[in-house]
Design a protein around this motif. Sequence first.
Motif, PDB file in Angstrom:
ATOM      1  N   MET A   1       0.897  -1.147   0.307  1.00 20.98           N
ATOM      2  CA  MET A   1       0.051   0.311  -0.075  1.00 20.98           C
ATOM      3  C   MET A   1       1.166   1.289   0.073  1.00 20.98           C
ATOM      4  O   MET A   1       1.852   0.992   0.622  1.00 20.98           O
ATOM      5  CB  MET A   1      -0.671  -0.158   1.472  1.00 20.98           C
ATOM      6  N   LEU A   2       0.406   1.773  -0.621  1.00 17.19           N
ATOM      7  CA  LEU A   2       1.201   3.386  -0.735  1.00 17.19           C
ATOM      8  C   LEU A   2       0.114   4.900  -0.595  1.00 17.19           C
ATOM      9  O   LEU A   2      -1.086   4.892  -1.438  1.00 17.19           O
ATOM     10  CB  LEU A   2       1.562   3.845  -2.449  1.00 17.19           C
ATOM     11  N   ASN A   3       0.918   5.732   0.513  1.00 18.92           N
ATOM     12  CA  ASN A   3      -0.403   6.835   0.351  1.00 18.92           C
ATOM     13  C   ASN A   3       0.195   7.771   0.737  1.00 18.92           C
ATOM     14  O   ASN A   3       1.672   7.621   1.129  1.00 18.92           O
ATOM     15  CB  ASN A   3      -1.060   6.455   1.909  1.00 18.92           C
ATOM     16  N   PRO A   4      -0.037   8.552  -0.198  1.00 22.80           N
ATOM     17  CA  PRO A   4       0.567  10.272   0.467  1.00 22.80           C
ATOM     18  C   PRO A   4       0.881  10.525   1.678  1.00 22.80           C
ATOM     19  O   PRO A   4      -0.429  10.327   2.837  1.00 22.80           O
ATOM     20  CB  PRO A   4      -0.203  11.278  -0.458  1.00 22.80           C
ATOM     21  N   TYR A   5       1.692  11.297   2.155  1.00 21.97           N
ATOM     22  CA  TYR A   5       1.393  11.856   3.980  1.00 21.97           C
ATOM     23  C   TYR A   5       1.707  13.403   3.848  1.00 21.97           C
ATOM     24  O   TYR A   5       3.247  13.475   3.400  1.00 21.97           O
ATOM     25  CB  TYR A   5       1.903  10.988   4.545  1.00 21.97           C
ATOM     26  N   LEU A   6       0.846  14.575   3.870  1.00 20.61           N
ATOM     27  CA  LEU A   6       1.418  15.779   3.512  1.00 20.61           C
ATOM     28  C   LEU A   6       1.118  16.682   4.825  1.00 20.61           C
ATOM     29  O   LEU A   6       0.626  16.062   6.092  1.00 20.61           O
ATOM     30  CB  LEU A   6      -0.028  16.118   2.826  1.00 20.61           C
ATOM     31  N   PHE A   7       2.276  17.425   5.092  1.00 23.04           N
ATOM     32  CA  PHE A   7       2.238  18.320   5.926  1.00 23.04           C
ATOM     33  C   PHE A   7       2.015  19.378   5.719  1.00 23.04           C
ATOM     34  O   PHE A   7       2.546  20.393   4.379  1.00 23.04           O
ATOM     35  CB  PHE A   7       3.978  18.554   6.409  1.00 23.04           C
ATOM     36  N   TYR A   8       1.234  20.421   6.218  1.00 20.79           N
ATOM     37  CA  TYR A   8       0.653  22.003   6.582  1.00 20.79           C
ATOM     38  C   TYR A   8       1.442  22.717   7.103  1.00 20.79           C
ATOM     39  O   TYR A   8       1.874  22.284   8.016  1.00 20.79           O
ATOM     40  CB  TYR A   8      -0.995  21.904   6.848  1.00 20.79           C
ATOM     41  N   ASN A   9       0.942  23.641   6.556  1.00 20.87           N
ATOM     42  CA  ASN A   9       1.689  25.462   7.832  1.00 20.87           C
ATOM     43  C   ASN A   9       0.494  25.773   9.078  1.00 20.87           C
ATOM     44  O   ASN A   9       0.366  26.528   9.168  1.00 20.87           O
ATOM     45  CB  ASN A   9       2.080  25.555   6.894  1.00 20.87           C
ATOM     46  N   GLY A  10       0.129  24.605   9.892  1.00 20.73           N
ATOM     47  CA  GLY A  10      -1.229  25.228  11.055  1.00 20.73           C
ATOM     48  C   GLY A  10      -2.495  25.093   9.997  1.00 20.73           C
ATOM     49  O   GLY A  10      -2.858  25.212  10.753  1.00 20.73           O
ATOM     50  N   MET A 118      -3.033  21.147 -14.017  1.00 23.35           N
ATOM     51  CA  MET A 118      -2.178  21.184 -12.416  1.00 23.35           C
ATOM     52  C   MET A 118      -2.634  22.562 -11.681  1.00 23.35           C
ATOM     53  O   MET A 118      -2.645  23.152 -12.508  1.00 23.35           O
ATOM     54  CB  MET A 118      -0.627  20.928 -12.806  1.00 23.35           C
ATOM     55  N   CYS A 119      -2.374  22.717 -10.803  1.00 23.97           N
ATOM     56  CA  CYS A 119      -2.677  23.915  -9.875  1.00 23.97           C
ATOM     57  C   CYS A 119      -1.474  23.267  -8.312  1.00 23.97           C
ATOM     58  O   CYS A 119      -1.631  22.573  -8.515  1.00 23.97           O
ATOM     59  CB  CYS A 119      -4.327  23.771  -9.828  1.00 23.97           C
ATOM     60  N   VAL A 120      -1.434  24.008  -7.536  1.00 29.43           N
ATOM     61  CA  VAL A 120      -1.314  24.237  -6.203  1.00 29.43           C
ATOM     62  C   VAL A 120      -2.885  24.646  -5.693  1.00 29.43           C
ATOM     63  O   VAL A 120      -3.499  26.038  -5.804  1.00 29.43           O
ATOM     64  CB  VAL A 120      -0.529  25.434  -5.527  1.00 29.43           C
ATOM     65  N   ASP A 121      -3.084  24.255  -4.147  1.00 27.06           N
ATOM     66  CA  ASP A 121      -4.551  24.370  -4.082  1.00 27.06           C
ATOM     67  C   ASP A 121      -4.053  25.641  -2.737  1.00 27.06           C
ATOM     68  O   ASP A 121      -3.521  26.710  -2.644  1.00 27.06           O
ATOM     69  CB  ASP A 121      -5.016  23.340  -3.436  1.00 27.06           C
ATOM     70  N   GLN A 122      -5.006  26.067  -2.339  1.00 27.99           N
ATOM     71  CA  GLN A 122      -5.108  26.991  -1.254  1.00 27.99           C
ATOM     72  C   GLN A 122      -4.378  27.243  -0.587  1.00 27.99           C
ATOM     73  O   GLN A 122      -3.454  28.252   1.053  1.00 27.99           O
ATOM     74  CB  GLN A 122      -6.624  27.825  -1.273  1.00 27.99           C
ATOM     75  N   PHE A 123      -4.093  25.512   0.192  1.00 26.37           N
ATOM     76  CA  PHE A 123      -3.629  25.776   1.171  1.00 26.37           C
ATOM     77  C   PHE A 123      -1.564  24.997   0.945  1.00 26.37           C
ATOM     78  O   PHE A 123      -0.997  24.881   1.947  1.00 26.37           O
ATOM     79  CB  PHE A 123      -4.324  23.905   1.677  1.00 26.37           C
ATOM     80  N   GLY A 124      -2.131  25.290  -0.234  1.00 22.17           N
ATOM     81  CA  GLY A 124      -0.497  24.860  -1.322  1.00 22.17           C
ATOM     82  C   GLY A 124      -0.189  23.427  -1.199  1.00 22.17           C
ATOM     83  O   GLY A 124       1.208  23.606  -1.488  1.00 22.17           O
ATOM     84  N   THR A 125      -1.252  22.627  -1.727  1.00 29.86           N
ATOM     85  CA  THR A 125      -0.980  21.659  -2.267  1.00 29.86           C
ATOM     86  C   THR A 125      -0.554  21.399  -3.577  1.00 29.86           C
ATOM     87  O   THR A 125      -1.414  22.150  -3.643  1.00 29.86           O
ATOM     88  CB  THR A 125      -1.960  20.330  -1.051  1.00 29.86           C
ATOM     89  N   PRO A 126      -0.118  21.109  -4.465  1.00 31.04           N
ATOM     90  CA  PRO A 126       0.461  20.826  -5.639  1.00 31.04           C
ATOM     91  C   PRO A 126      -0.717  19.582  -6.125  1.00 31.04           C
ATOM     92  O   PRO A 126      -0.460  18.366  -5.087  1.00 31.04           O
ATOM     93  CB  PRO A 126       1.835  20.733  -6.281  1.00 31.04           C
ATOM     94  N   TRP A 127      -1.450  19.844  -6.805  1.00 31.73           N
ATOM     95  CA  TRP A 127      -2.685  19.057  -7.742  1.00 31.73           C
ATOM     96  C   TRP A 127      -2.364  18.906  -9.294  1.00 31.73           C
ATOM     97  O   TRP A 127      -2.277  19.620  -9.563  1.00 31.73           O
ATOM     98  CB  TRP A 127      -3.883  18.659  -6.697  1.00 31.73           C
ATOM     99  N   MET A 128      -2.616  17.263  -9.607  1.00 26.58           N
ATOM    100  CA  MET A 128      -2.694  16.980 -10.804  1.00 26.58           C
ATOM    101  C   MET A 128      -4.131  16.465 -10.676  1.00 26.58           C
ATOM    102  O   MET A 128      -4.287  14.441 -10.580  1.00 26.58           O
ATOM    103  CB  MET A 128      -2.175  16.025 -11.702  1.00 26.58           C
ATOM    104  N   VAL A 129      -5.032  17.319 -11.287  1.00 26.08           N
ATOM    105  CA  VAL A 129      -6.284  16.254 -12.088  1.00 26.08           C
ATOM    106  C   VAL A 129      -6.741  15.343 -13.557  1.00 26.08           C
ATOM    107  O   VAL A 129      -6.471  16.204 -14.209  1.00 26.08           O
ATOM    108  CB  VAL A 129      -7.211  17.257 -11.728  1.00 26.08           C
ATOM    109  N   ASN A 130      -6.440  14.249 -13.915  1.00 21.08           N
ATOM    110  CA  ASN A 130      -6.669  14.043 -14.892  1.00 21.08           C
ATOM    111  C   ASN A 130      -7.992  13.234 -14.896  1.00 21.08           C
ATOM    112  O   ASN A 130      -8.032  12.418 -15.095  1.00 21.08           O
ATOM    113  CB  ASN A 130      -5.435  12.462 -15.600  1.00 21.08           C
ATOM    114  N   CYS A 131      -8.338  13.093 -16.368  1.00 25.02           N
ATOM    115  CA  CYS A 131      -9.417  12.504 -17.191  1.00 25.02           C
ATOM    116  C   CYS A 131      -8.846  11.930 -18.506  1.00 25.02           C
ATOM    117  O   CYS A 131      -9.014  12.709 -19.370  1.00 25.02           O
ATOM    118  CB  CYS A 131     -11.139  13.124 -17.689  1.00 25.02           C
ATOM    119  N   PRO A 132      -8.676  11.014 -18.103  1.00 29.66           N
ATOM    120  CA  PRO A 132      -7.857  10.242 -18.791  1.00 29.66           C
ATOM    121  C   PRO A 132      -8.490   8.771 -20.892  1.00 29.66           C
ATOM    122  O   PRO A 132      -9.959   9.038 -19.899  1.00 29.66           O
ATOM    123  CB  PRO A 132      -7.550   8.381 -18.249  1.00 29.66           C
ATOM    124  N   LEU A 133      -7.853   9.142 -21.307  1.00 31.58           N
ATOM    125  CA  LEU A 133      -8.460   8.591 -22.824  1.00 31.58           C
ATOM    126  C   LEU A 133      -8.660   7.049 -22.481  1.00 31.58           C
ATOM    127  O   LEU A 133      -8.800   6.753 -21.609  1.00 31.58           O
ATOM    128  CB  LEU A 133      -7.017   8.778 -24.006  1.00 31.58           C
TER     129      LEU A 133
END
Length: 136
Positions: A1-10, A118-133
């Motif tokens: 299992m592989l899970n992202p673990y994100l850190f935030y600035n409060g 591709m975007c960076v959300d209001q909390f500073g986290t980078p995202w890629m959103v994909n709707c594949p062919l």
Amino acid sequence: MLNPYLFYNGNCEAAFKYYEKVLGGKIEFLLRADEGPADMKPQPGWEKKIMHARMSINGQTLMASDAPPGHFNKPQGFSVSLTIADLAEAEHKFKQLADGGAENMPFGKTFFSKGFGMCVDQFGTPWMVNCPLEGM
């Protein structure tokens, strides 16, 4: 299992509540710093910050916490990748994630997808959103 673990600035709790609403996630666990072991006293003003959080999004797990004071680094060198089969839903979620943040690559058709952005959300986290062919 592989899970992202994100850190935030409060702002981990605000981010997770936003992802719960926008991504249809479910917060399964939220441990505040003052609820941890007695020998791990939080710094003053940090008592209600998040020591550990876990969310389920469409059967996948996202985990996070607030970085200890003075230890937060701006996220770089990665993106959280979100794959959505429905084009309209993918574009909608991209716009919601980008709201209050920044679009690095506007959502649109590419050679490998019906829609990708591709975007960076209001909390500073980078995202890629994909709707594949189909077949990708």
